[in-house]
Write a protein that holds these residues in place. Structure first.
Motif, short mmCIF file in Angstrom:
data_model
loop_
_atom_site.label_atom_id
_atom_site.label_comp_id
_atom_site.label_asym_id
_atom_site.label_seq_id
_atom_site.Cartn_x
_atom_site.Cartn_y
_atom_site.Cartn_z
N GLY A 29 0.82 -1.19 0.00
CA GLY A 29 0.00 0.00 0.00
C GLY A 29 0.86 1.25 0.00
O GLY A 29 2.08 1.21 0.18
N VAL A 30 0.22 2.41 -0.22
CA VAL A 30 0.94 3.68 -0.31
C VAL A 30 0.36 4.68 0.69
O VAL A 30 -0.78 4.55 1.14
N THR A 31 1.16 5.69 0.98
CA THR A 31 0.75 6.80 1.83
C THR A 31 0.96 8.09 1.05
O THR A 31 2.11 8.40 0.68
N PRO A 32 -0.10 8.86 0.76
CA PRO A 32 0.08 10.13 0.05
C PRO A 32 0.94 11.09 0.88
O PRO A 32 0.75 11.23 2.09
N THR A 33 1.90 11.71 0.23
CA THR A 33 2.84 12.57 0.95
C THR A 33 3.56 13.47 -0.05
O THR A 33 3.08 13.67 -1.17
N ASP A 34 4.71 13.99 0.36
CA ASP A 34 5.53 14.84 -0.50
C ASP A 34 6.82 14.10 -0.81
O ASP A 34 7.69 13.94 0.06
N LEU A 35 6.97 13.63 -2.04
CA LEU A 35 8.15 12.85 -2.41
C LEU A 35 9.43 13.69 -2.43
O LEU A 35 10.53 13.13 -2.43
N ALA A 36 9.29 15.01 -2.43
CA ALA A 36 10.48 15.85 -2.38
C ALA A 36 11.25 15.64 -1.08
O ALA A 36 12.45 15.94 -1.01
N GLU A 37 10.56 15.08 -0.06
CA GLU A 37 11.23 14.79 1.20
C GLU A 37 12.01 13.48 1.15
O GLU A 37 12.73 13.16 2.09
N CYS A 38 11.85 12.74 0.06
CA CYS A 38 12.46 11.41 -0.05
C CYS A 38 13.50 11.34 -1.15
O CYS A 38 13.97 10.24 -1.48
N LEU A 39 13.86 12.48 -1.72
CA LEU A 39 14.80 12.51 -2.84
C LEU A 39 15.75 13.69 -2.70
O LEU A 39 15.38 14.72 -2.11
N PRO A 40 16.94 13.60 -3.26
CA PRO A 40 17.85 14.75 -3.24
C PRO A 40 17.25 15.94 -3.99
O PRO A 40 16.49 15.78 -4.95
N ASP A 41 17.59 17.14 -3.56
CA ASP A 41 17.05 18.35 -4.19
C ASP A 41 17.37 18.40 -5.68
O ASP A 41 16.53 18.81 -6.49
N PHE A 42 18.58 18.00 -6.07
CA PHE A 42 18.94 18.06 -7.48
C PHE A 42 18.07 17.11 -8.30
O PHE A 42 17.75 17.40 -9.46
N ALA A 43 17.70 15.97 -7.72
CA ALA A 43 16.84 15.03 -8.43
C ALA A 43 15.43 15.59 -8.59
O ALA A 43 14.82 15.46 -9.65
N VAL A 44 14.92 16.20 -7.54
CA VAL A 44 13.58 16.79 -7.61
C VAL A 44 13.53 17.85 -8.69
O VAL A 44 12.60 17.91 -9.51
N ALA A 45 14.53 18.75 -8.70
CA ALA A 45 14.56 19.82 -9.70
C ALA A 45 14.64 19.25 -11.12
O ALA A 45 13.93 19.71 -12.03
N ALA A 46 15.46 18.25 -11.31
CA ALA A 46 15.61 17.66 -12.64
C ALA A 46 14.33 16.97 -13.09
O ALA A 46 13.91 17.09 -14.25
N MET A 47 13.69 16.23 -12.19
CA MET A 47 12.45 15.53 -12.53
C MET A 47 11.34 16.52 -12.88
O MET A 47 10.58 16.29 -13.84
N ARG A 48 11.25 17.61 -12.14
CA ARG A 48 10.22 18.62 -12.46
C ARG A 48 10.47 19.26 -13.81
O ARG A 48 9.52 19.58 -14.53
N GLU A 49 11.71 19.43 -14.19
CA GLU A 49 12.02 19.98 -15.51
C GLU A 49 11.69 18.98 -16.61
O GLU A 49 11.23 19.36 -17.71
N ALA A 50 11.90 17.69 -16.35
CA ALA A 50 11.74 16.68 -17.40
C ALA A 50 10.28 16.35 -17.69
O ALA A 50 9.95 15.97 -18.82
N VAL A 51 9.41 16.47 -16.70
CA VAL A 51 8.02 16.03 -16.87
C VAL A 51 7.34 16.67 -18.08
O VAL A 51 6.77 15.97 -18.92
N PRO A 52 7.33 18.02 -18.23
CA PRO A 52 6.67 18.59 -19.41
C PRO A 52 7.32 18.19 -20.73
O PRO A 52 6.64 18.07 -21.75
N VAL A 53 8.62 17.93 -20.71
CA VAL A 53 9.30 17.47 -21.92
C VAL A 53 8.77 16.09 -22.31
O VAL A 53 8.44 15.83 -23.48
N PHE A 54 8.66 15.19 -21.32
CA PHE A 54 8.15 13.87 -21.59
C PHE A 54 6.68 13.93 -21.99
O PHE A 54 6.20 13.11 -22.78
N GLY A 55 5.94 14.90 -21.43
CA GLY A 55 4.52 15.05 -21.78
C GLY A 55 4.32 15.42 -23.24
O GLY A 55 3.30 15.06 -23.84
N ARG A 56 5.29 16.12 -23.80
CA ARG A 56 5.18 16.45 -25.23
C ARG A 56 5.50 15.25 -26.11
O ARG A 56 5.05 15.17 -27.25
N GLN A 57 6.26 14.31 -25.57
CA GLN A 57 6.61 13.11 -26.33
C GLN A 57 5.54 12.03 -26.21
O GLN A 57 5.30 11.29 -27.17
N ILE A 58 4.93 11.93 -25.03
CA ILE A 58 3.92 10.91 -24.77
C ILE A 58 2.68 11.60 -24.20
O ILE A 58 2.68 11.97 -23.01
#
Length: 547
Positions: A437-466
């Motif tokens: 099971g899962v618990t809704p939360t803030d995943l930014a607390e579970c990942l390095p800041d650089f990873a969070v920033a990179a993932m947020r930048e990549a999402v709209p790019v991937f959205g244009r591809q898929i």
């Protein structure tokens, strides 16, 4: 036979269209075509409105020499390659017994090849036989009970048993060792289609029975398995100016003499990594990645990739492979995409949460899932100690465990909330598949800041591809930390440890493979190196061909 490649036909072609296309391509009449066999089939979906099936076929013709001469400058018309496996050695009657540590894909094929050459290997695994291990794994998924020695990572079959069962890789090997792997899998019960599909897969349930069948083959050839047997130390002796392995200290106080040891321990054997470093075995840090599992309805991915042809039986469940180089210098990419699969609990240590993806052969679950991960580098992110990457993995897995409720539930978040920088208090229309099971939360607390920033930048790019990739209800489940081994036990050209003779680091855990097929191929190569280093008789082996 002649191998004809890049033969393209419409998705909805009739059966008779393939031999007709062969005749057109070779400029022969139907009477000149004796027979044809499909060697490989892929699809080209770059134009969703006109998807093509792309074949490689082996053909018998009445005048093969004339056709090969006619097309001698055409790389798509060549003599069919000889993909039979030839053993490099044959064990002498008094051969010592090599030891293989680990019964995952690498250890399995190292043991199989050694057994087929007559070496009667001893295979040690800290986990249990595959069916008992499966019960323990379900214990975590259904009851939140973790067995640290028997789980997704440890036990017969290795981590690949609970995965999508992908059987393709980017390795290039002129000896066609990948064909040997696939052939042995078919002999063990895999569907014959894996020999021809461009992207073959098996799925967990079939892998279980195949692993059992291959174990039986190894035992029939004189090999021996010892399960629930962890190696806790090496007996290394220094002689003639070099270190050489002499034996293994076992967890129960036992000792096993061994002069040739295959180290196929998998990418999550963290305590074994520390033991090997303490024993003086040469080890260095290696890059890996960190992120989450991301889930979309499989129908969205099918329509994005195949358009109106989504659901066609020849296409199956659609996959995707995407990547983006971010402004902060990081690379975000999809990893181990599982069409029609589930997100699974993959931890092997108490008080930590790690995720992975799994599919059955049918790939008919409602969601697709993939790793959505950020590449990290030792020099930049965990310099110094070769084992510092393990500490990094553990830190974020512990954060995920707490964020999930300290009960092996995983932290999860709506993609829309993740992009907005706010915690999720509930999930949306997409139901997560992760058990327990899962618990809704803030995943930014579970990942390095650089990873969070990179993932947020990549999402709209991937959205244009898929289309739909960036839908706000998409579910992210954390954390994905076991993309590959964080260490490499460096070896020389003879496949032996740089500073410990007789020790053969192999597979994913040693940093030399990534996935079932490449790990199995590495197991074959290391088994051959072991045999040759033992002074094997090769006079008769060069012509020996595997059945």
């Amino acid at each position: 036979m002649i191998r004809l490649t890049e033969l393209s036909l419409p998705l909805h072609h009739a059966d008779e269209a393939l031999p007709a296309a062969i005749c057109r391509r070779l400029r022969i009449t139907p009477r000149e075509l004796v027979r044809h066999v499909v060697a490989r089939r892929a699809h080209d979906a770059r134009d969703k409105g006109d998807i093509k099936l792309v074949y490689s076929v082996d053909v018998n013709v009445r005048d093969e020499a004339a056709i090969l001469n006619r097309f001698r400058k055409d790389r798509q018309v060549q003599r069919t390659p000889d993909t039979r496996y030839r053993f490099v050695a044959q064990a002498p009657e008094d051969a010592a017994r090599p030891v293989v540590i680990g019964a995952g894909p690498c250890g399995l094929f190292a043991g199989l090849i050694l057994a087929q050459m007559g070496y009667r290997p001893i295979i040690l695994d800290r986990g249990k036989v595959v069916r008992e291990r499966t019960k323990d794994t379900w214990g975590l998924w259904r009851r939140s009970v973790l067995n640290p020695e028997s789980n997704v990572q440890f036990g017969e079959g290795g981590a690949g048993t609970f995965s999508d069962g992908k059987l393709y890789s980017r390795i290039k090997d002129g000896r066609h060792l990948d064909r040997k792997v696939l052939t042995e899998f078919v002999k063990a019960g895999a569907p014959p289609e894996i020999l021809t599909e461009a992207h073959p897969h098996i799925g967990t349930f079939r892998l279980v029975t195949m692993v059992e069948s291959m174990r039986a083959t190894i035992e029939e050839l004189g090999g021996e398995y010892r399960f629930s047997t962890r190696v806790d130390g090496l007996d290394v002796v220094e002689a003639a100016g070099e270190r050489r392995i002499r034996g293994l200290h076992l967890h129960d106080g036992g000792y096993l003499a061994a002069s040739h040891v295959v180290l196929a321990i998998g990418h999550s054997a963290r305590d074994s990594f520390a033991m090997l470093q303490a024993a003086g075995v040469h080890v260095e840090a290696k890059p890996f990645s960190i992120g989450v599992r991301i889930e979309h309805p499989q129908g969205w991915i099918d329509r994005a990739r195949f358009g109106a042809n989504a659901g066609h039986p020849m296409l199956g469940a659609a996959e995707y492979h995407i990547s983006h180089h971010c402004s902060n210098g990081r690379t975000v990419y999809s990893f181990c995409m599982c069409p029609g699969g589930t997100v699974v609990a993959a931890t092997s240590e108490e008080g930590r949460v790690a995720t992975n993806g799994m599919s059955q052969y049918s790939r008919n679950e409602r969601n697709a899932n993939s790793g959505f991960v950020v590449a990290i580098d030792p020099a930049r992110d965990y310099p110094g100690d070769p084992l510092a990457g393990i500490a990094l993995q553990r830190h974020w897995e512990e954060r995920a465990f707490v964020a999930g409720g300290s009960c092996y539930k995983a932290p999860a978040q709506r993609l829309g909330d993740f992009l907005a920088g706010r915690a999720s208090t509930a999930l949306g229309s997409i139901v997560p598949s992760y058990k327990p099971g899962v618990t809704p939360t803030d995943l930014a607390e579970c990942l390095p800041d650089f990873a969070v920033a990179a993932m947020r930048e990549a999402v709209p790019v991937f959205g244009r591809q898929i289309p739909g990739y960036d839908h706000p209800d998409v579910v992210m489940t954390g954390v994905e930390t076991r993309t590959s081994s964080p260490v490499r036990f460096t070896r020389d050209e003879a496949f032996q440890s740089l500073n410990t003779r007789g020790l053969f680091p192999a597979g994913e855990g040693a940093g030399y493979a990534g996935g079932i097929l490449s790990a199995a191929v590495d197991g074959i190569k290391v088994a051959e190196a072991v045999a040759l280093s033992m002074g094997a008789s090769t006079a008769d082996a060069q012509s020996a061909v595997a059945a």
